[in-house]
Design a protein around this motif. Structure first.
Motif, PDB file in Angstrom:
ATOM      1  N   UNK A 164     -37.457  -3.007  19.411  1.00 32.93           N
ATOM      2  CA  UNK A 164     -36.342  -2.106  19.725  1.00 32.93           C
ATOM      3  C   UNK A 164     -35.985  -1.274  18.508  1.00 32.93           C
ATOM      4  N   UNK A 165     -36.651  -0.159  18.337  1.00 38.27           N
ATOM      5  CA  UNK A 165     -36.487   0.649  17.128  1.00 38.27           C
ATOM      6  C   UNK A 165     -35.058   1.130  16.948  1.00 38.27           C
ATOM      7  N   UNK A 166     -34.331   1.355  18.057  1.00 37.84           N
ATOM      8  CA  UNK A 166     -32.954   1.825  17.894  1.00 37.84           C
ATOM      9  C   UNK A 166     -32.067   0.755  17.275  1.00 37.84           C
ATOM     10  N   UNK A 167     -32.266  -0.504  17.655  1.00 33.92           N
ATOM     11  CA  UNK A 167     -31.456  -1.581  17.073  1.00 33.92           C
ATOM     12  C   UNK A 167     -31.834  -1.818  15.607  1.00 33.92           C
ATOM     13  N   UNK A 168     -33.107  -1.678  15.285  1.00 29.16           N
ATOM     14  CA  UNK A 168     -33.540  -1.847  13.894  1.00 29.16           C
ATOM     15  C   UNK A 168     -32.959  -0.744  13.015  1.00 29.16           C
ATOM     16  N   UNK A 169     -32.949   0.489  13.521  1.00 28.77           N
ATOM     17  CA  UNK A 169     -32.371   1.586  12.741  1.00 28.77           C
ATOM     18  C   UNK A 169     -30.875   1.384  12.529  1.00 28.77           C
ATOM     19  N   UNK A 170     -30.186   0.865  13.541  1.00 30.72           N
ATOM     20  CA  UNK A 170     -28.760   0.565  13.376  1.00 30.72           C
ATOM     21  C   UNK A 170     -28.572  -0.461  12.260  1.00 30.72           C
ATOM     22  N   UNK A 171     -29.430  -1.474  12.246  1.00 34.17           N
ATOM     23  CA  UNK A 171     -29.355  -2.504  11.219  1.00 34.17           C
ATOM     24  C   UNK A 171     -29.636  -1.922   9.838  1.00 34.17           C
ATOM     25  N   UNK A 172     -30.617  -1.032   9.736  1.00 39.70           N
ATOM     26  CA  UNK A 172     -30.912  -0.382   8.455  1.00 39.70           C
ATOM     27  C   UNK A 172     -29.736   0.463   7.982  1.00 39.70           C
ATOM     28  N   UNK A 173     -29.050   1.107   8.934  1.00 40.06           N
ATOM     29  CA  UNK A 173     -27.866   1.889   8.574  1.00 40.06           C
ATOM     30  C   UNK A 173     -26.772   0.983   8.021  1.00 40.06           C
ATOM     31  N   UNK A 174     -26.622  -0.203   8.608  1.00 39.57           N
ATOM     32  CA  UNK A 174     -25.642  -1.166   8.093  1.00 39.57           C
ATOM     33  C   UNK A 174     -25.999  -1.597   6.676  1.00 39.57           C
ATOM     34  N   UNK A 175     -27.272  -1.896   6.467  1.00 39.02           N
ATOM     35  CA  UNK A 175     -27.713  -2.369   5.154  1.00 39.02           C
ATOM     36  C   UNK A 175     -27.533  -1.277   4.100  1.00 39.02           C
ATOM     37  N   UNK A 176     -27.954  -0.055   4.419  1.00 38.53           N
ATOM     38  CA  UNK A 176     -27.867   1.047   3.450  1.00 38.53           C
ATOM     39  C   UNK A 176     -26.425   1.341   3.063  1.00 38.53           C
ATOM     40  N   UNK A 222     -25.866   4.726  16.028  1.00 41.16           N
ATOM     41  CA  UNK A 222     -26.816   4.788  14.915  1.00 41.16           C
ATOM     42  C   UNK A 222     -26.467   5.953  13.996  1.00 41.16           C
ATOM     43  N   UNK A 223     -26.213   7.114  14.595  1.00 39.28           N
ATOM     44  CA  UNK A 223     -25.889   8.305  13.810  1.00 39.28           C
ATOM     45  C   UNK A 223     -24.562   8.139  13.073  1.00 39.28           C
ATOM     46  N   UNK A 224     -23.572   7.543  13.739  1.00 37.97           N
ATOM     47  CA  UNK A 224     -22.239   7.399  13.129  1.00 37.97           C
ATOM     48  C   UNK A 224     -22.272   6.445  11.936  1.00 37.97           C
ATOM     49  N   UNK A 225     -22.883   5.273  12.111  1.00 40.56           N
ATOM     50  CA  UNK A 225     -22.903   4.282  11.031  1.00 40.56           C
ATOM     51  C   UNK A 225     -23.708   4.801   9.838  1.00 40.56           C
ATOM     52  N   UNK A 226     -24.821   5.483  10.104  1.00 42.69           N
ATOM     53  CA  UNK A 226     -25.596   6.061   9.008  1.00 42.69           C
ATOM     54  C   UNK A 226     -24.836   7.219   8.374  1.00 42.69           C
ATOM     55  N   UNK A 227     -24.200   8.039   9.198  1.00 45.97           N
ATOM     56  CA  UNK A 227     -23.429   9.170   8.684  1.00 45.97           C
ATOM     57  C   UNK A 227     -22.231   8.741   7.870  1.00 45.97           C
ATOM     58  N   UNK A 228     -21.692   7.557   8.155  1.00 42.59           N
ATOM     59  CA  UNK A 228     -20.546   7.032   7.407  1.00 42.59           C
ATOM     60  C   UNK A 228     -20.896   6.926   5.920  1.00 42.59           C
ATOM     61  N   UNK A 229     -22.094   6.422   5.631  1.00 41.09           N
ATOM     62  CA  UNK A 229     -22.511   6.289   4.233  1.00 41.09           C
ATOM     63  C   UNK A 229     -22.748   7.661   3.605  1.00 41.09           C
ATOM     64  N   UNK A 230     -23.316   8.587   4.356  1.00 43.77           N
ATOM     65  CA  UNK A 230     -23.536   9.941   3.840  1.00 43.77           C
ATOM     66  C   UNK A 230     -22.205  10.620   3.516  1.00 43.77           C
ATOM     67  N   UNK A 231     -21.221  10.396   4.364  1.00 41.65           N
ATOM     68  CA  UNK A 231     -19.899  10.962   4.122  1.00 41.65           C
ATOM     69  C   UNK A 231     -19.308  10.405   2.832  1.00 41.65           C
ATOM     70  N   UNK A 232     -19.509   9.100   2.589  1.00 45.86           N
ATOM     71  CA  UNK A 232     -19.019   8.484   1.359  1.00 45.86           C
ATOM     72  C   UNK A 232     -19.691   9.068   0.134  1.00 45.86           C
ATOM     73  N   UNK A 233     -20.988   9.342   0.232  1.00 44.67           N
ATOM     74  CA  UNK A 233     -21.707   9.960  -0.892  1.00 44.67           C
ATOM     75  C   UNK A 233     -21.192  11.376  -1.140  1.00 44.67           C
TER      76      UNK A 233
END
Length: 352
Positions: A164-176, A222-233
């Motif tokens: 499930x690539x979408x769930x893995x990407x969500x997890x990577x977004x959490x880790x990053x 997926x986009x929101x959680x990953x974007x959260x870190x980009x917003x912080x940067x």
């Protein structure tokens, strides 16, 4: 048996060289006419029974049990997709306390779908349980040990997360986006608790949300959680990995961390619905089914924790030894994941 209607039509018509069945069945499917769909199945019941009985069998002591269809096939629906509901009755040569069930429905060789899994729940002669059948494990015995049945569901859960690539990407977004060990631990725990609750409720038929709603939200998460870190940067630059307060314990978070945790929990609820939809179980409550679902969920968690245990320490070491490189690495990962999530969101909303 519940079989996806359009897949059953093309497979059975192809296997039986029954072009009239294909024409009538696909026309009824495209029109969304459930009465016409049921009529097509009734008019070509022999083709349907022939296809199913050739690929799904029950045997006792090596002797095949003979199936007959009870009544006409009816049309049900799951997540907006029509399903053919067939009631079959197998007669075995003699009474025994062990049966072997084998499934070869919709194999890869037909070229219509890949990696079909058949979920079987049974109650035969005082024995009950659940099993997951696929090309690698096409059969099971009702006399098999409990740990063998549960092992199948554990592997099914692990495989589901890995594929499930979408769930893995969500997890990577959490880790990053996790700045400290405490954040990834709490984020993973929050995600696990949330998706476990909705997964169990949905799989047991207590909650039902259409896939056309669930799947776009998963992509958006997926986009929101990953974007959260980009917003912080973007806001804090090189200080994006800093905590506003050190806290007073191993699990303390700052305000941004708690807000992020709440967002992850909410999205986790939606991911649980996605897990249940992929498994495709819609059965009445039973303790056996409950334990099977729990083991499936454990399989998901083991893979999830393994990914965290491998990826997070690498990022943590990189951040400590080369803060700028670590920031660029997590930013690049988050940007790629966010873009992919937005693409999936648009595709799923538009139905493409």
């Amino acid at each position: 048996m519940e079989l996806e209607y359009d897949l059953l039509v093309v497979s059975a018509a192809d296997a039986g060289d029954d072009d009239p069945f294909f024409q009538a069945g696909t026309a009824a499917f495209e029109a969304g006419d459930t009465a016409a769909q049921a009529a097509a199945l009734k008019g070509h019941a022999s083709a349907v029974l022939g296809y199913v009985s050739d690929r799904f069998s029950v045997s006792s002591r090596g002797a095949a049990c003979r199936p007959i269809q009870v009544g006409d096939a009816t049309i049900g629906e799951r997540e907006g997709v029509p399903y053919a509901d067939l009631l079959l009755d197998w007669t075995c040569p003699e009474p025994v306390d062990e049966h072997v069930v084998r499934s070869g429905l919709f194999p890869d060789g037909e070229g219509y779908v890949k990696g079909t899994k058949t979920i079987v729940t049974y109650e035969i002669d005082g024995r009950s349980g659940s099993a997951a059948l696929d090309a690698a494990n096409p059969s099971f015995s009702t006399a098999q040990a409990w740990y063998q049945r549960f092992g199948e569901f554990f592997l099914l859960g692990a495989e589901h997360l890995l594929t499930g690539i979408d769930h893995i990407l969500f997890l990577l977004a959490l880790i990053a986006g996790s700045r400290r060990l405490r954040e990834i631990v709490l984020a993973a725990t929050s995600f696990t608790l949330a998706h476990s609750v909705t997964f169990m409720l949905a799989a047991l038929g207590l909650v039902e949300v259409p896939g056309v709603i669930v799947e776009p939200i998963i992509a958006l998460s997926i986009a929101v959680v990953a974007g959260w870190h980009l917003w912080g940067i973007w806001r804090r630059g090189g200080h994006a990995a800093d905590l506003d307060t050190a806290g007073h314990g191993h699990f303390s978070l700052d305000r941004a961390g708690w807000i992020r945790l709440g967002v992850v929990f909410c999205f986790g609820l939606v991911h649980g619905l996605g897990f249940a939809g992929a498994l495709g179980i819609d059965e009445a409550w039973s303790w056996t089914l409950l334990w099977s679902l729990l083991v499936f969920n454990i399989g998901i968690e083991v893979v999830q924790l393994t990914i965290i245990a491998v990826v997070f320490p690498l990022l943590f070491v990189l951040r400590r030894r080369a803060p700028k490189a670590g920031l660029w690495a997590t930013g690049a990962v988050s940007a790629a994941v966010s873009i992919m999530g937005l693409i999936w969101f648009v595709q799923r909303v538009s139905g493409s």
